[in-house]
Each structure stands twice: as C-alpha cells, then as structure tokens.
Design an enzyme around this catalytic site. Structure first.
Site, PDB file in Angstrom:
ATOM      1  N   SER A   1       9.318  -3.873  -6.442  1.00 14.14           N
ATOM      2  CA  SER A   1       8.210  -3.281  -7.183  1.00 14.14           C
ATOM      3  C   SER A   1       7.486  -2.234  -6.356  1.00 14.14           C
ATOM      4  CB  SER A   1       7.208  -4.369  -7.589  1.00 14.14           C
ATOM      5  OG  SER A   1       7.594  -5.017  -8.748  1.00 14.14           O
TER       6      SER A   1
ATOM      7  N   ALA B   1      15.811  -0.518 -14.693  1.00 13.44           N
ATOM      8  CA  ALA B   1      16.415   0.161 -13.545  1.00 13.44           C
ATOM      9  C   ALA B   1      17.861   0.563 -13.809  1.00 13.44           C
ATOM     10  CB  ALA B   1      16.335  -0.730 -12.310  1.00 13.44           C
TER      11      ALA B   1
ATOM     12  N   HIS C   1      -1.160  -7.139  -8.795  1.00 20.35           N
ATOM     13  CA  HIS C   1       0.058  -6.336  -8.807  1.00 20.35           C
ATOM     14  C   HIS C   1      -0.195  -4.909  -9.236  1.00 20.35           C
ATOM     15  CE1 HIS C   1       4.091  -4.947  -9.944  1.00 20.35           C
ATOM     16  NE2 HIS C   1       4.491  -5.775  -8.994  1.00 20.35           N
TER      17      HIS C   1
ATOM     18  N   ASP D   1       1.960  -1.790 -15.943  1.00 23.60           N
ATOM     19  CA  ASP D   1       1.832  -2.942 -15.052  1.00 23.60           C
ATOM     20  C   ASP D   1       0.872  -3.940 -15.679  1.00 23.60           C
ATOM     21  OD1 ASP D   1       1.584  -4.392 -12.382  1.00 23.60           O
ATOM     22  OD2 ASP D   1       2.671  -2.596 -11.769  1.00 23.60           O
TER      23      ASP D   1
END
Length: 477
Positions: A402, A350, A249, A219
């Site tokens: 997320s 993903a 984040h 991240d």
C-alpha cells in the site's frame, strides 16, 4: 524510535481507525470470509503503525446494450422469455461469480441499466426478479446507471445474475464485490525516512515537487486537519454514505505522497483529492464494487491526474471498464500489488493492464515478504517501516505494498509537473526505463523493472520526444 522524529513522544497511545460502513443498507455485512491480504498496524508510543489497504478489481469489455426506449418502458426479451438465447445473437460473457468466489456482499446484485429507463420499467424489472432497490448511481465514465438491489429471498447471487443477464436492455449484472483491509505488526525499526535516498528524492525535488498536480487517494478516512496535510486537500468525497473519524491508513497514504512539515512527502507540492471508500467491518476495513466505481468516477470528474489505489481484491468486470475509461482520459492509475504472498493469484486492480502495479522493498532492497508476485508487477518502491502521518497530529510506521504504491503515485505527480502532457503510457515508460534493477537480471516477477528512481525518471523527460496521444488502452480481457 524515541527522539527520532522531532518531538514525537514515547508515551503509549492508540488511535482508533474508524471509517463509516459502506452504504446505509448492507445486509451482507460481516458475511465476507476474509481476504488474505496483509497490512501493517500497531502502536509504538504515539507513533501508530498503519495498515496498507489491499482490495480487488478487474474488467471485461462488454458492449453497452441500450435497446430500452422511453416510449416502450419495457425491459425483457419477448422472443426469449426463458433466457436461452436468440439464434444468431452474439453471446456475451457472464458476470456470474466464478465457482468458489465468495468475496461479494451476500444477497446483493449490481445491475447496469440505460439512464433513460423509465421508473415504470425499472419497477417492473425489480418485481419480475423479486429485488428490492437500495441505491442508484450514474457513472459518467461509462454512461451507465448502476442500481444496487437486494435479493428478497434465498436465491444465490449467481442465479439472480444469470436471470438478469437474460433480459434485453440489461447492460450488466454482477455481484457487489467486497474489498478489504487486514493488519499485521510493523517492526518500527529502520532509518528515519530512508525512502528519500532510495528514490533519490532530494535530487528530484530540485527539478519538480508535484506542484498542484491532483492525486486522488481512494482509501479510508484521511485526517485533513493533520499539520502535514495543511493546504494539501483540494477536495473530498465520501462514497460510504456514513461519516466516521479519520483513519490511520488513508492518512498515512496521503501523507506519504504530500507531507511537508516534519516529514517530506514524495510530491510535497501536490494536491490531494481525499476519497473515503473503505469502512470498518468486523476486524478490517472493507469497500464494495459500487463504492470504488463511484470513487473513480468522482476522481476523474474532479480533475485527478493520478489515482492511488492502495487496496487489492478479486476481479471486478465493471471496475475494469471504469478504469479503462479513466486511462483513456489520460489519468494515471497506480495500485498496490497486494500482500497475499508469493502463492497468491494476481490481485486487482493491480493486475489490470491499465494500472501500474507496485510492490514493496525494505531498507536493504529485499522484497517485502508478503508481496504478491507476477508478470503484472511493474515497479518496486520502499514499503517496509515507512514513517507517515496518523490521525490527531501523530505519526505511524507502515509496511506493505500500500505505502509503496503511494510512493510511486508521488513520483508520477513529479513527472506530470515536469511534463503535464504525459500520457499514462509515457509515465509507465519513464518509470520502468529508469528503475534500478533488483533481483534476477532484467525484468522479473518479484520486482518488475526494479526500484523506482524519481530523479532518473524526471531527468529522462528532458530527452524524451513530445507526448503521444493517449492510445493502447486495454478495454477487456
């Protein structure tokens, strides 16, 4: 939300989200046209609304070509100096960027070479292709040394990649793809920590809390001093090469997994490997192929059982190979489906077959409006107006796929504590077979198998047979 979370104040405040730029030399910085991913950010008093990271990846299973020896220190093909192909040779797929693809660093290429290549041969290859060396990194997962080189003239990345691919001994050549974050406004409404009930976490925590399971969070910067993360951080790594203050984040994703003071994380006893791979670039945070690959490699080398990837972006052939190697070692890979909306093509990592793709739902079990759709969606988790830690001891609301991915990474940690020998395939089966069906009956492209059920998934392990060997790892498309 004043008064909803302990002593969280209603005074207006803001938190900067600084993360160092990717690499010391980045001539392409600021040239990326921008991703369509959406994330959440904003400020409600000292509750800052974080952004979901979405970035991208992929993979192509190219065979390793290691024809360069220390004795010859030669790279190239004397039988095919123009790179037109040797008769009878098996062609390999080109990694030149597809037409219209611009999500990569301008005037940079990544070149994979055998680790035993001499300095003399390396310098000769760079001179021949008019390239300037910027950085080198050996990736243990694939046994390849990757070199980040700058194109010294106005040639296109595609032309340079094709020229390098004609060289015998070049394991791979490709763009240095870019992965970005974008932000949108969260509503800062909804019931305080509604995700606990949605995932049936109070019941699940009677069976498992993620005890000492290592979860790597790739991240931007994580505030390792936040009270919610006290005694949680097991190690840290900075793939950007430039330290910066903690960011919203990364702190939010780590806290969603392992918070344990005012908030209850999905796996409050898990340990976090804090990996900084994203850095500010213009109005968003970005990462690159090499930074992400280094991060995955470090995570696996340091014992991660789960890797949370709350980012999305384009297909990246080398990243796909690295993810396949990680899955083969038994690491469970979880990624955000992406926030580019229903018309977006699949985003990576993903959409990689070795990755569990997670979409987001709201308090009423409706699909998050910006979620990507597709056959690769595995499961859903709460991802709208989620309360999470933010830098400097504050809290935030965050929305998007997320934070939904972070929820599922936490559930995976519960499963691995309950049954440490689980393979990635067994983890996927436990998640999908116990999910609460949403939307059209059965599996669908919006919710996948449905809403994750932490309690049901952990309970299912009691009746499951012994874990099978790691198998069925997909190595290419």
């Amino acid at each position: 939300m004043n008064g909803a979370i302990g002593s969280i104040s209603s005074e207006v405040g803001s938190i900067s989200s600084g993360v160092g730029s990717v690499g010391a030399t980045n001539p392409g910085a600021g040239l990326f046209p921008g991703n369509t991913d959406l994330s959440v950010s904003g400020t409600v008093g000292t509750i800052t609304n974080a952004v979901p990271i979405e970035g991208l990846y992929d993979r192509v299973g190219n065979a390793v070509t290691n024809t360069v020896s220390r004795a010859t220190t030669v790279i190239g093909n004397p039988k095919d100096p123009l790179g037109k192909g040797v008769p009878g040779a098996q062609p390999r797929p080109s990694r030149a960027p597809p037409a219209g693809e611009r999500r990569f660093v301008a005037y940079e290429v990544l070149v994979g070479l055998p680790s035993n290549l001499t300095q003399q041969a390396l310098d000769a290859l760079a001179r021949r292709h008019r390239l300037v060396r910027l950085e080198s990194q050996t990736i243990s997962l694939t046994g390849t040394t990757f070199h980040r080189w700058q194109i010294s003239d106005q040639r296109s990345v595609a032309d340079v990649v094709r020229a390098l691919e004609a060289e015998t001994g070049v394991r791979a050549a490709q763009p240095n793809y870019r992965f970005t974050l974008q932000q949108t406004q969260a509503s800062a409404a909804g019931e305080y920590q509604y995700a606990l009930a949605k995932l049936r976490l109070p019941e699940a925590h009677r069976l498992a809390t993620g005890g000492s399971v290592l979860v790597a969070v790739i991240d931007n910067g994580i505030d390792t001093t936040h009270p919610e993360l006290a005694d949680v951080i097991a190690g840290s790594f900075d793939a950007t090469g430039r330290p910066e203050p903690p960011a919203q984040h990364g702190t939010g994703m780590a806290g969603t997994i392992a918070a344990h003071v005012r908030l209850t994380g999905v796996a409050p006893a898990a340990r976090i490997l804090a990996i900084r791979a994203f850095a500010p670039s213009g109005k968003s945070d970005e990462s690159t192929s090499l930074a992400i690959i280094k991060s995955v490699d470090w995570a696996v080398s340091n014992g991660a059982r789960v890797i949370n990837m709350s980012f999305a972006g384009p297909r990246d052939p080398e990243l796909g190979l690295v993810l396949a190697a990680a899955a083969k070692k038994g690491v469970v890979l979880v990624a955000a489906a992406g926030n580019a909306g229903p018309k977006s093509p699949p985003l990576y990592p993903a959409a990689d077959p070795n990755v569990i793709a997670v979409t987001a739902t709201d308090p009423d079990d409706n699909l998050f409006v910006h979620s990507n759709r597709g056959r690769h969606i595995a499961v859903a988790a709460p991802g709208v107006d989620i309360v999470a830690p933010a830098p400097s001891g504050t809290y935030q609301f965050t929305s998007g796929t997320s934070v939904a991915a972070a929820q599922v990474s936490g559930v995976v940690a519960l499963l691995l504590e309950a049954k440490p020998g689980l393979t990635p395939q067994a983890v996927r089966k436990a998640l999908l077979s116990t999910a609460k069906d949403l939307g059209p009956k059965g599996r669908d492209d919006q919710f996948g198998a449905g809403l994750a059920d932490a309690y049901g998934a952990v309970q299912s392990l009691a009746a499951s047979p012994a874990s099978a060997p790691v198998a069925n790892v997909s190595t290419g498309r």
